[in-house]
Each structure stands twice: as structure tokens, then as C-alpha cells.
Design an enzyme around this catalytic site. Structure first.
Site, PDB file in Angstrom:
ATOM      1  N   ILE A 119      23.102 -11.752 -58.791  1.00 35.20           N
ATOM      2  CA  ILE A 119      24.581 -11.707 -58.980  1.00 35.20           C
ATOM      3  C   ILE A 119      25.053 -13.171 -59.457  1.00 35.20           C
ATOM      4  CG2 ILE A 119      25.436 -11.876 -56.707  1.00 35.20           C
ATOM      5  CD1 ILE A 119      27.726 -10.054 -57.803  1.00 35.20           C
ATOM      6  N   CYS A 120      26.220 -13.318 -60.282  1.00 36.35           N
ATOM      7  CA  CYS A 120      26.630 -14.646 -60.619  1.00 36.35           C
ATOM      8  C   CYS A 120      25.889 -15.441 -61.225  1.00 36.35           C
ATOM      9  CB  CYS A 120      26.946 -15.139 -59.228  1.00 36.35           C
ATOM     10  SG  CYS A 120      28.371 -16.542 -59.212  1.00 36.35           S
ATOM     11  N   ALA A 121      25.370 -16.714 -60.672  1.00 34.31           N
ATOM     12  CA  ALA A 121      24.335 -17.486 -61.489  1.00 34.31           C
ATOM     13  C   ALA A 121      23.093 -17.136 -61.501  1.00 34.31           C
ATOM     14  CB  ALA A 121      24.697 -18.888 -60.618  1.00 34.31           C
ATOM     15  N   HIS A 154      27.347 -14.527 -64.392  1.00 34.82           N
ATOM     16  CA  HIS A 154      28.828 -15.167 -64.270  1.00 34.82           C
ATOM     17  C   HIS A 154      29.063 -15.745 -65.704  1.00 34.82           C
ATOM     18  CE1 HIS A 154      31.881 -17.830 -63.390  1.00 34.82           C
ATOM     19  NE2 HIS A 154      31.997 -17.044 -62.092  1.00 34.82           N
ATOM     20  N   SER A 175      24.977  -8.635 -62.038  1.00 38.58           N
ATOM     21  CA  SER A 175      26.345  -8.510 -61.952  1.00 38.58           C
ATOM     22  C   SER A 175      26.976  -9.851 -62.066  1.00 38.58           C
ATOM     23  CB  SER A 175      26.773  -7.732 -60.616  1.00 38.58           C
ATOM     24  OG  SER A 175      28.399  -7.413 -60.551  1.00 38.58           O
TER      25      SER A 175
END
Length: 447
Positions: A159-161, A181, A207
Site C-alpha cells: 500500500i501507499c509508496a 499513492h 492500494s
């Protein structure tokens, strides 16, 4: 530091029911933030215990953490997957188990990543944050574990980075549709990049950020345990569609003015407090540049939260008497609220807060504390459904967050993000709240 253990549920229970049983011992776009050096509360997730000899082995999940890991993503993933019935191991990729997360919160892992090298996991889930994602990327043991996970066609996610910073250099995004992200989206292979909150592609789930972590964790839970378990967990977390609940209702509107100083916020915690509420409120208010202090009402700074997370507070509640606080927020958790309600010092602080016309609020089941103190008189409020029926005339149904003058309340659990952003909006303005929401990749209400 010794870690406390929560008993594992009996295998005669469904995963979700079992997870609830495990908590009964107490029951009576903008880029992700860089690491800060300001001392913050430490969290330690207690390791899973050994199951009965004839028990069906639970689904095993690895959540690695490193210096600068995004704490909301890590704690929400751990919380949701444990509620679903998973045996979650939190492993540090650093030389030590204690890790300082992106917002300064310290997490203490169950074990080192090297101890996991020979383990077989049903799922490896990477939280994001910077420089946390880079620290995960640079860990050779984790790289080998995750690559083997992909080769043997077991589930993995990021998720994210982490999709762009961690998985891409490892070559684990090939021919898979992915998201991440917005600040790192341009690093993804153009043909395979998808602007969606959740993307599942051939064993890989990705995500976007803290604001999409509940969806991410529930998607992983569904893949591990099935749709019915994921739905049950979502209901327990009070996750609903936007049509089900208005984000916020406000009565007797007044300005929350605290003068020219940085707003000071006190968050008291106890054994059994709901960790996703504590961590989310602390994280979001610190993103907004509020001065947040976490105070333990126990005899020690260390507090074991509802899903096995150990939180080390900044101070004891006795030291919170030394200065006034612009805002006092009570986190929920049935057992935690009961223990908060026994603190004479907290009762005194709440009484003074009301008498001085300062702001106070409650999440989830902790609203009962305010009711017992007579601090809901002529006030509208909301709370967890198990508490709301007892409020009678004060109860407001159909809203995640209710503000009445200088009182703010919430249903709790997954609605805590709306709650924290509502506080940011009242203290700093809508622009600051929208900016924080953008960094979280959380859809801020248009109205």
C-alpha cells in the site's frame, strides 16, 4: 521490555467470533510524510500465542515494518486481519525491534525479519510510508521472503509508496495491474498502472494510502477467509457506504478558538482502549500540526490495547494536570472505557474542561463516561450502537460524527477518520482538513 500475550480463540468459533473472544481478558496529491524526530507514543504489537495441538492452523500473515513506516497503515492492517482471525506477525527489518514510524510513533515488532526467513505465510502485506518503504526495499531477507511468496503463488500486497518503492525494484509488478499513492504513481509502469483505491491482480493486492487501508485490509481478509468473514468484520468496524450515514451533523455551532498558540490535545488511554482510534486521531491531528499528548490512566505508561497492540503513552494522567488542554478526546473500546471511567484524575480534568468552556469529545463506547459525568446535558451526541440506545433524548442516529457546541462525538472504529478530520476542520479550517485528507488519500466530504 516483556510483551503481553493475548489468548488465541478456540477453533470451534468462526474467525470473527474467535477474534472477538480473544479480546475478553479486559472485557469486564501530497507525498507521504517523512519521519520526524519528535518523541511520540510507542506501540508494540503482542505476538500470537501457540494454538491447541489439534487446532486447525490459522492463516499466517507477515507485516514487516521499518524506520518511517506509515503507522496508520500498519496498525489498521494488523487490527483488521486479527479481527478476521489471522495470526499476524509484525517483523522489524531494522537491527532492533523498536521502530520509529513516519509520524514519530514507535512500534515494537514481535520479532526480527531474519527469524521469519524459513516461515511460510499465507499473506505478506507491506505498509507504506517514507522512508519506511525504502527500508523494506533494502532488506534482503524481506526481498527473498516476498519473492518466494510470489513464485509459489501465495498472496502478497502493498500500500501507499510500497508498490512503487519496494515491489517495483524487486521485479514483482511485472504483468500485474497496480495502484499506489498518487505521489508515486508516475513511477509505476504506465500500461499497468490503475487509478483505483484497490487493485487485485493475480495474487497481488495494492492500494493507495492511509485513507484506503480499511478497504485494503478487508480485501486481503476476503481473499484469506472468504466474503462472509470480510463482511462480518466490516460490520463490526461500522463500515458503511456513503449513503448510509451523513459524515457530520452540527448543532449550536460555535467557533473553536484557542488563541494564537498551537492547539493542545490530550488523549487518555487505558488497557483495552481501541488502538485504531488512538493511532488514527493522534496521527491525523499531528499531521495537522496540533500538539498531541497521550496519557495513561494506568500505573505504568505501557497500555495493552484491544487487539493486542501495546501503546506506551507520553505521560501518566497525573502529569496531565500540570497544564490546561484545549481539547480532551476519549478513545473507545468497551474495556478501555470502563477503565478510563475509574480514573479520578480524568474525571476532574473533564469537569474542569466543561467548566472552563473548553472542547471535549468521545469515540465509540467512551461516550458513557461523559454521560455519567453529566457532561451530555442538553447536548446532542452519537456513539457506538451498543451505547446509543442508552442516550435517550441526546442520541443522534444516521451520522458518523456529531458536534454540539464544544462537544464532538463519533460512532468510533472506522468512522474515526471522519471524526479526526472534523476536529482539524474546527480547529484549523476546512482548507487544512482537506489538505490532510488529500495526503491520506481519503475522500473529504464536499459539503
Amino acid at each position: 521490555m516483556s510483551l503481553l500475550l493475548l489468548p488465541q480463540p478456540s477453533t470451534t468459533l468462526s474467525p470473527v467470533t474467535a477474534s472477538a473472544s480473544a479480546r475478553r481478558p479486559f472485557a469486564a496529491a501530497t507525498p507521504p510524510r517523512q519521519k520526524t524526530l519528535t518523541p511520540k507514543p510507542a506501540l508494540s504489537v503482542s505476538p500470537p500465542t501457540v494454538t491447541a495441538p489439534n487446532a486447525i492452523p490459522p492463516k499466517k500473515v507477515l507485516v514487516p515494518i521499518g524506520l518511517g513506516t506509515e503507522e496508520m497503515e500498519a496498525v489498521i492492517m494488523i487490527h483488521v486481519l486479527r479481527r478476521a482471525g489471522a495470526d499476524v506477525t509484525v517483523a522489524s527489518v531494522e537491527p532492533q525491534l523498536q521502530v520509529e514510524a513516519a509520524g514519530g510513533t514507535r512500534l515494537v515488532a514481535d520479532t526480527s525479519i531474519s527469524a521469519c526467513s524459513d516461515e511460510i505465510f499465507d499473506l505478506v502485506a507491506l505498509p507504506g510510508g517514507m522512508p519506511g518503504s525504502a527500508r523494506l526495499r533494502d532488506c534482503d531477507v524481506l526481498r527473498k521472503i516476498t519473492c518466494k511468496q510470489a513464485e509459489e503463488k501465495r498472496l502478497y500486497g502493498a500500500i501507499c509508496a510500497a508498490p512503487a518503492v519496494t515491489l517495483l525494484p524487486w521485479g514483482l509488478l511485472k504483468k500485474k495491474k497496480i495502484t499506489c499513492h498518487p505521489a508515486f504513481f508516475d513511477k509505476l509502469p504506465t500500461f499497468w498502472a490503475v487509478k483505483s483505491n484497490i487493485q487485485v491482480s493475480r495474487g497481488l493486492t495494492t492500494s493507495r494510502g492511509p485513507g484506503t487501508t480499511y478497504q485494503f485490509a478487508l480485501s486481503l481478509a476476503e481473499q484469506l477467509f472468504g466474503e462472509s468473514v470480510a463482511k462480518e468484520v466490516a460490520e463490526l468496524l461500522l463500515m458503511r457506504t456513503d449513503d448510509d450515514n451523513a459524515a457530520k451533523k452540527e448543532f449550536n455551532e460555535v467557533e473553536w478558538s484557542v488563541g494564537h498558540h498551537t492547539p493542545s490535545v490530550l488523549i487518555p488511554i487505558a488497557h483495552g482502549s481501541e488502538e485504531i482510534e488512538v493511532v488514527t486521531v493522534v496521527d491525523i491531528l499531528r499531521r495537522a500540526k496540533a500538539n498531541v499528548t497521550v496519557a495513561s490512566v494506568e500505573k505504568s505508561l505501557e497500555v495493552l490495547a484491544s487487539q493486542g497492540t501495546k501503546i506506551v503513552a507520553d505521560i501518566l494522567i497525573s502529569n496531565a494536570q500540570e497544564s490546561a488542554h484545549d481539547l480532551i478526546i476519549l478513545p473507545g473500546g468497551t474495556a478501555g472505557a470502563q477503565r478510563l471511567s475509574k480514573s479520578r484524575i480524568l474525571k476532574k480534568l473533564l469537569k474542569e474542561q466543561n467548566s472552563a468552556g473548553r472542547i471535549y469529545g468521545a469515540l465509540c463506547s467512551s461516550l458513557a463516561i461523559l454521560q455519567k459525568q453529566g457532561l451530555l446535558k442538553d447536548k446532542r451526541a452519537t456513539a457506538h450502537p451498543s451505547v446509543l440506545d442508552k442516550l435517550k433524548d441526546e442520541a443522534i442516529n444516521g451520522s458518523k460524527v456529531v458536534i454540539d457546541g464544544k462537544l464532538i462525538t463519533s460512532e468510533g472504529l472506522a468512522t474515526v477518520t471522519d471524526f479526526a478530520l472534523a476536529i482539524v476542520s474546527k480547529l484549523f479550517g476546512n482548507g487544512r482538513a482537506r489538505s490532510v485528507a488529500e495526503g491520506l488519500v481519503f475522500e473529504y466530504p464536499k459539503k
